[in-house]
Design a protein around this motif. Structure first.
Motif, PDB file in Angstrom:
ATOM      1  N   SER A 145       0.822  -1.205   0.000  1.00 25.53           N
ATOM      2  CA  SER A 145       0.000   0.000   0.000  1.00 25.53           C
ATOM      3  C   SER A 145       0.860   1.261   0.000  1.00 25.53           C
ATOM      4  O   SER A 145       0.363   2.362  -0.166  1.00 25.53           O
TER       5      SER A 145
ATOM      6  N   PHE B 217     -19.675 -12.630 -26.954  1.00 27.23           N
ATOM      7  CA  PHE B 217     -20.688 -11.586 -27.170  1.00 27.23           C
ATOM      8  C   PHE B 217     -20.304 -10.652 -28.309  1.00 27.23           C
ATOM      9  O   PHE B 217     -21.161  -9.956 -28.861  1.00 27.23           O
ATOM     10  N   LEU B 234     -18.438  -0.003 -28.423  1.00 24.86           N
ATOM     11  CA  LEU B 234     -19.472  -0.194 -27.413  1.00 24.86           C
ATOM     12  C   LEU B 234     -19.381  -1.565 -26.746  1.00 24.86           C
ATOM     13  O   LEU B 234     -19.609  -1.698 -25.552  1.00 24.86           O
ATOM     14  N   HIS B 235     -19.075  -2.592 -27.560  1.00 25.10           N
ATOM     15  CA  HIS B 235     -19.038  -3.909 -26.953  1.00 25.10           C
ATOM     16  C   HIS B 235     -17.641  -4.302 -26.510  1.00 25.10           C
ATOM     17  O   HIS B 235     -17.441  -4.782 -25.411  1.00 25.10           O
ATOM     18  N   ARG B 238     -15.768  -1.169 -24.094  1.00 23.99           N
ATOM     19  CA  ARG B 238     -16.467  -0.992 -22.826  1.00 23.99           C
ATOM     20  C   ARG B 238     -16.127  -2.118 -21.848  1.00 23.99           C
ATOM     21  O   ARG B 238     -15.933  -1.887 -20.656  1.00 23.99           O
ATOM     22  N   VAL B 239     -16.070  -3.340 -22.363  1.00 25.17           N
ATOM     23  CA  VAL B 239     -15.752  -4.467 -21.494  1.00 25.17           C
ATOM     24  C   VAL B 239     -14.262  -4.479 -21.151  1.00 25.17           C
ATOM     25  O   VAL B 239     -13.858  -4.819 -20.040  1.00 25.17           O
ATOM     26  N   VAL B 298      -2.828   6.637  -1.567  1.00 25.27           N
ATOM     27  CA  VAL B 298      -2.955   5.431  -2.383  1.00 25.27           C
ATOM     28  C   VAL B 298      -4.249   4.698  -2.048  1.00 25.27           C
ATOM     29  O   VAL B 298      -4.995   4.276  -2.938  1.00 25.27           O
ATOM     30  N   LEU B 299      -4.537   4.584  -0.746  1.00 26.59           N
ATOM     31  CA  LEU B 299      -5.753   3.861  -0.357  1.00 26.59           C
ATOM     32  C   LEU B 299      -7.008   4.598  -0.835  1.00 26.59           C
ATOM     33  O   LEU B 299      -7.955   3.978  -1.322  1.00 26.59           O
ATOM     34  N   PRO B 314     -21.555  -3.527 -14.133  1.00 29.23           N
ATOM     35  CA  PRO B 314     -22.603  -4.003 -13.222  1.00 29.23           C
ATOM     36  C   PRO B 314     -22.230  -5.294 -12.497  1.00 29.23           C
ATOM     37  O   PRO B 314     -22.790  -5.587 -11.455  1.00 29.23           O
ATOM     38  N   ARG B 315     -21.295  -6.042 -13.058  1.00 32.54           N
ATOM     39  CA  ARG B 315     -20.946  -7.306 -12.406  1.00 32.54           C
ATOM     40  C   ARG B 315     -20.284  -7.081 -11.061  1.00 32.54           C
ATOM     41  O   ARG B 315     -20.447  -7.834 -10.125  1.00 32.54           O
ATOM     42  N   ARG B 317     -20.694  -4.717  -8.854  1.00 31.99           N
ATOM     43  CA  ARG B 317     -21.587  -4.283  -7.784  1.00 31.99           C
ATOM     44  C   ARG B 317     -22.142  -5.459  -7.005  1.00 31.99           C
ATOM     45  O   ARG B 317     -22.385  -5.369  -5.820  1.00 31.99           O
ATOM     46  N   LEU B 318     -22.352  -6.555  -7.702  1.00 28.33           N
ATOM     47  CA  LEU B 318     -23.003  -7.681  -7.028  1.00 28.33           C
ATOM     48  C   LEU B 318     -22.061  -8.456  -6.130  1.00 28.33           C
ATOM     49  O   LEU B 318     -22.409  -8.821  -5.026  1.00 28.33           O
TER      50      LEU B 318
ATOM     51  N   THR C 111     -22.228 -16.623 -22.085  1.00 24.16           N
ATOM     52  CA  THR C 111     -21.138 -15.812 -22.632  1.00 24.16           C
ATOM     53  C   THR C 111     -21.557 -15.024 -23.866  1.00 24.16           C
ATOM     54  O   THR C 111     -20.844 -14.146 -24.299  1.00 24.16           O
ATOM     55  N   ALA C 112     -22.716 -15.364 -24.410  1.00 22.32           N
ATOM     56  CA  ALA C 112     -23.087 -14.726 -25.676  1.00 22.32           C
ATOM     57  C   ALA C 112     -23.740 -13.361 -25.481  1.00 22.32           C
ATOM     58  O   ALA C 112     -23.939 -12.627 -26.435  1.00 22.32           O
ATOM     59  N   LEU C 113     -24.083 -13.045 -24.222  1.00 22.35           N
ATOM     60  CA  LEU C 113     -24.648 -11.721 -23.962  1.00 22.35           C
ATOM     61  C   LEU C 113     -23.583 -10.856 -23.309  1.00 22.35           C
ATOM     62  O   LEU C 113     -22.805 -11.330 -22.475  1.00 22.35           O
ATOM     63  N   ASN C 114     -23.554  -9.590 -23.695  1.00 22.99           N
ATOM     64  CA  ASN C 114     -22.561  -8.681 -23.120  1.00 22.99           C
ATOM     65  C   ASN C 114     -22.941  -8.351 -21.677  1.00 22.99           C
ATOM     66  O   ASN C 114     -24.026  -7.853 -21.424  1.00 22.99           O
ATOM     67  N   VAL C 116     -22.117  -6.077 -19.612  1.00 21.14           N
ATOM     68  CA  VAL C 116     -22.203  -4.714 -19.104  1.00 21.14           C
ATOM     69  C   VAL C 116     -23.382  -3.919 -19.675  1.00 21.14           C
ATOM     70  O   VAL C 116     -23.515  -2.741 -19.382  1.00 21.14           O
ATOM     71  N   TYR C 117     -24.218  -4.567 -20.480  1.00 22.38           N
ATOM     72  CA  TYR C 117     -25.398  -3.858 -20.983  1.00 22.38           C
ATOM     73  C   TYR C 117     -26.663  -4.597 -20.581  1.00 22.38           C
ATOM     74  O   TYR C 117     -26.650  -5.818 -20.422  1.00 22.38           O
ATOM     75  N   TYR C 161     -29.593  -6.649 -16.086  1.00 22.40           N
ATOM     76  CA  TYR C 161     -28.371  -7.103 -16.749  1.00 22.40           C
ATOM     77  C   TYR C 161     -28.399  -8.621 -16.890  1.00 22.40           C
ATOM     78  O   TYR C 161     -29.067  -9.304 -16.102  1.00 22.40           O
ATOM     79  N   HIS C 163     -26.559 -10.950 -15.951  1.00 23.42           N
ATOM     80  CA  HIS C 163     -26.201 -11.829 -14.832  1.00 23.42           C
ATOM     81  C   HIS C 163     -27.357 -12.053 -13.868  1.00 23.42           C
ATOM     82  O   HIS C 163     -27.296 -12.939 -13.034  1.00 23.42           O
TER      83      HIS C 163
END
Lengths: 304, 319, 337
Positions: A145, B217, B234-235, B238-239, B298-299, B314-315, B317-318, C111-114, C116-117, C161, C163
């Protein structure tokens, strides 16, 4: 690649395939790929040249890197002094060669020691789990850190400047990355299906570890050593440039560069700092080329 | 989202406590009286022994170690960082003085390297195997291999000393205040500082983008008849962006570290410059507080990065 | 076979080769078939036989290091025939066909769906590029599509989404995406392999419904003979890049004449026949695609191999609805038995 050149390439492969000239590959694919990688090859050659000239420095120069010559101050490059002389009349070429010994020792040495410690701790705690694992993980987080150079300078200010101290500090600040990689590797490999398959065949844990897991982790370990070696050489150069690394009496690449802090030297005596800066850059570049080639060669998911 | 942020902050607290404890321990062990760290040494030197002892008592310095740490910590939290050994200036004053310069430099470099690195890396990935791609790869390698300060020296020699286009160093000449007076000063240090970071981001963006482009995708998007730019940006991009932002978070300490040396080369009046001076002068209270502050920075930066990734992906967040 | 006006897509002597690792893999080595309007063509075969590559070739979704060597892919659209193989891979004409005229769903909806949308965004993308609908109309249509596919509370789930969808729901969303522009042809590449068996039948029911309601021609890729028996109107059996036997489902399943088809059918247990049924696994394994047998690709594993098999047999259309690629097929004809 344009579609036309791609088409040409395809035609060529097709013709050879039809003629039955292509056969299934044999031999070490990793080694072949490494040698096929032009950049890695360039890196390997450059690396060998610099190491060779540093280790066998007396073969390449008869000058003494420490010998002060007051009748020969700040001379530009000449046949006698390839890189000229510095402000106290010392031969810069000799200093770069001999300085390379120390700089490479510090970089490569700390890199390897940090890797050994990191892998040993990481593999062991990653395998054992439990409180030991938690403690090691927290300690590594603690070290990581800090911005590395600040931690290094902090430790330098506490334990003082010396060659050994610097290496200790580098190992202290550098083992964390390798540790985490080795640990993560161990954890994920343990869960890999092929390892579980081996377990279900009744193979002993030691056999699985050494015959199946370790070889798979060897690539990333080598890559990591090259990366940390490059980082340590850069760090040594930076610290010594600031006058806070290896004591100024020992020639190292960073210490030679130290003079460039003076604007007068920077502007008028380019030979005192430019060649050594270029040497550092070339050496680190060669190490990075090798590391990159190793990464490509040992990563089975990359095909091309 | 809010619970996520709060949870992330809670994780940081034990880390900060541990490090502050270590820093305090180091402070106690290093030379320099604890009193002098708390009050102005100029004043301290005029005190009699009796008064000194009284002060020690008043500050609780005769109490057990752990209590002393508590007192120190509450002081720090209130903004009383103690005094520098050199000149007895309050460390908080030094921070207020020097921090804006460092922040300015780091943020400009961060912004520059992120944007340029992402663009070059993505372009390189889309043109995989082309001459542009391989030259960018080699340039990137060179970028991470040249010591930043050496690069700075060369830039200084060319652009300041020989061509005279840019000033040799410093942040601002007295009497010049507008933004246009500042720009020439920051160009070189910011460019030099962002060199390594740009190269790193570029390499990572490239591989992350290549990875994203092989995902299924992308084929789905293509099977929908979308135009290539939309598929790629976009696809794909973005990822690919999430891991790149995480990497930038990991690299932030490097940027902060890099600014220490770059500030020295360009005589930039920032915290890093102060830090080098403090290390050289064995000004332990100042060294420790800057180190502590850098960890804090840094933290915090990593916290911001985490929140940012959660926002764009969004992944995250879960989990 | 049926007249051309009933045919949605015909493929003739198609060859697609892959060029990875400086080798050439003849993944699809001369296949011909037709997809009829409102009918289902099932392509069956083991993994690696080239069935997925055939699908990607029709959609021009091949990876960079591959190309169509020869053959014709003709799409019989309402406005005349289009030769797909001559179109630029990512050119305007090809993009106009993809998603709008020919749509595709994939094996793994995970896997076929993105990720993040939102589902709604990804379905709406198709509509945005192939229709003139406004934003709000796209949204309304997307919700309708989801409802048609049997997703409950589509007004809410549209903004979720991927997931937070289950596997079956994702595949429904994929189908909604594929069907959004009423394509003439739907290519389904093992659409249920990654799903539970119960979900599988729901998905197939859905596809059946679409086929009868919209006259959509379906090309279904599978390795499951049970699926073939249930859904197919026509069948093509692929092995190592060739269609070894093809015809109507009745013909091929009832009177298989290629040893490979017969072996495939013998290797499946039949529900309700008990434990004692005679299941024959196919001997050996598929050959290395870089080290192929000389003639008939199946010869090394074939029980009926003769010397003639060292030469590749021709395709024989021995009756209107049945063709085969084998030297000895006559011995297996229904009359011969």
């Amino acid at each position: 690649m344009s579609s036309r050149s791609l088409n040409k390439k395809f035609d060529k492969i097709l013709a050879r395939e039809e003629a039955g000239e292509l056969s299934s590959n044999s031999g070490s694919r990793a080694l072949k790929k490494l040698l096929n990688n032009r950049l890695a090859l360039v890196g390997l050659i450059l690396f060998s040249i610099i190491i060779f000239t540093a280790v066998f420095a007396p073969l390449f120069t008869s000058a003494d890197p420490m010998k002060i010559n007051l009748r020969n101050l700040s001379q530009p490059p000449s046949a006698d002094h390839w890189f000229g002389t510095d402000k106290t009349g010392r031969d810069v070429f000799a200093r770069v060669l001999y300085g390379g010994r120390v700089s490479i020792l510090v970089g490569l040495g700390s890199g390897i020691i940090a890797a050994i410690i990191g892998v040993l701790v990481g593999a062991y705690t990653g395998y054992k789990g439990g409180w030991l694992d938690v403690i090691a993980l927290r300690v590594s987080e603690l070290f990581m850190s800090f911005p590395q150079i600040i931690l290094v300078l902090l430790l330098v200010s506490i334990i003082g400047q010396s060659l050994i101290n610097l290496m200790i500090i580098f190992v202290l600040t550098g083992w964390g990355g390798m540790y985490r990689m080795a640990r993560a590797r161990m954890l994920s490999l343990r869960e890999e299906e092929y390892v579980q398959a081996l377990q279900s065949f009744g193979l002993s844990t030691a056999t699985i570890c050494y015959k199946h897991i370790l070889p798979n982790a060897l690539g990333p370990i080598m890559v990591n050593i090259t990366l940390s070696t490059a980082a340590f050489i850069l760090a040594e150069a930076g610290l010594s440039f600031l006058g806070l690394g290896v004591p100024a009496s020992i020639p190292t690449w960073g210490n030679i560069l130290n003079v460039a802090q003076e604007i007068r030297v920077l502007q008028n005596f380019w030979w005192m700092w430019l060649p050594v800066g270029a040497t550092i850059s070339l050496f680190v570049l060669s190490v990075n080329f090798i590391g990159d080639g190793l990464r490509d060669a040992t990563d089975p998911s990359q095909q091309g | 989202m809010l619970t996520y942020v709060i949870r992330r902050i809670l994780i940081l607290i034990p880390m900060l406590l541990t490090i502050s404890f270590l820093v305090y321990t180091a402070l106690e062990l290093t030379p320099g009286d604890a009193v002098s760290a708390l009050i102005n040494p100029e004043v301290a030197s005029r005190l009699s022994d009796a008064q000194f002892a009284e002060l020690r008592e008043a500050y609780g310095l005769n109490k057990p170690f752990i209590v002393r740490y508590g007192i120190w910590l509450s002081n720090v939290m209130q903004g009383n960082f103690g005094h520098s050994l050199a000149g007895g200036v309050p460390i908080s004053t030094i921070f207020l003085d020097r921090l804006p310069a460092t922040l300015e430099l780091s943020l400009v470099a961060l912004l520059f390297s992120t944007v340029l690195g992402c663009i070059l890396g993505t372009y390189s990935a889309l043109k995989r195997g082309s001459i542009t791609d391989s030259s960018l790869t080699v340039v990137g390698m060179i970028g991470v291999s040249i010591p930043e300060f050496f690069f700075g020296l060369v830039a200084l020699l060319i652009f300041a000393l020989n061509l005279g286009w840019l000033p040799v160093g410093g942040r601002l000449l007295p009497g010049y205040e507008t933004i246009w007076d500042r720009v020439p000063h920051i160009i070189m240090p910011a460019m030099v500082l962002s060199l390594m970071m740009t190269a790193g981001v570029m390499r990572y963006a490239r591989s992350s983008m290549l990875d994203a482009l092989t995902r299924e995708f992308i084929t789905t998007a293509r099977s929908k008849g979308l135009p290539e730019w939309r598929i790629n940006l976009l696809h794909g991009f973005r990822v690919a962006l999430t891991p790149v932002i995480v990497l930038i978070g990991f690299r932030l300490p490097l940027l902060i570290g890099g600014s220490v040396i770059i500030e020295q080369v360009f005589q930039w009046p920032g915290i890093g410059n102060e830090f080098i001076g403090a290390v050289r002068g064995s000004d332990y209270p100042l060294v420790m507080m800057i180190a502590l502050f850098s960890v804090f920075a840094v933290l915090m930066a990593s916290l911001i990065i985490d929140v940012l990734t959660a926002l764009i992906d969004p992944r995250v967040r879960l989990s | 076979m049926a007249g051309t006006q009933d045919v949605a897509l015909s493929v003739k002597d198609l060859k697609t080769y892959f060029y990875t690792n400086n080798r050439c893999n003849k993944a699809v080595n001369g296949v011909s078939f037709e997809i009829r309007k409102g009918k289902t063509l099932c392509i069956v075969g083991e993994s690696g036989c080239g069935k997925s590559v055939t699908a990607s070739t029709i959609m021009q979704l091949l990876p960079k290091l591959s190309r169509i060597e020869q053959g014709q892919i003709t799409y019989h659209s309402d406005d005349g025939d289009v030769n797909i193989e001559q179109l630029d891979r990512d050119g305007k004409e090809m993009r106009a066909i993809r998603g709008s005229e020919i749509a595709m769903i994939f094996q793994d909806p995970m896997t076929a769906l993105n990720p993040v949308y939102t589902i709604g965004f990804q379905i709406g993308e198709s509509l945005k590029y192939h229709t003139d609908l406004s934003r709000s109309e796209i949204r309304a249509k997307t919700i309708d599509l989801l409802r048609d596919m049997g997703i409950s509370l589509p007004e809410m789930r549209v903004d979720d989404y991927p997931h937070s969808y289950s596997g079956g729901m994702r595949q429904r969303a994929m189908i909604a995406m594929a069907m959004s522009c009423n394509p003439k042809i739907l290519i389904a590449d093992e659409p249920t392999t990654a799903l539970d068996v119960t979900i599988q039948s729901q998905i197939f029911e859905l596809m059946e419904k679409l086929k009868t309601e919209n006259e959509t021609a379906i090309m279904l890729i599978t390795h499951d003979m049970g699926v073939v028996a249930e859904l197919a109107d026509d069948v093509a059996v692929m092995y190592m890049g060739n269609i070894v036997e093809a015809g109507t489902v009745d013909q091929v399943l009832r009177y298989p004449v290629h040893p490979y088809t017969r072996a495939l059918l013998e290797s499946i247990p039949v529900l309700g026949r008990g434990r004692d049924q005679d299941i024959q696994p196919i001997a050996g394994s598929t050959p290395d695609p870089y080290d192929r047998p000389k003639g008939c690709q199946f010869a090394p594993r074939c029980k009926f191999r003769v010397d003639a098999c060292d030469v590749m047999p021709d395709e024989v259309t021995y009756n209107e609805t049945h063709r085969v690629m084998c030297w000895r097929y006559q011995e297996f004809l229904p009359d011969a038995e």
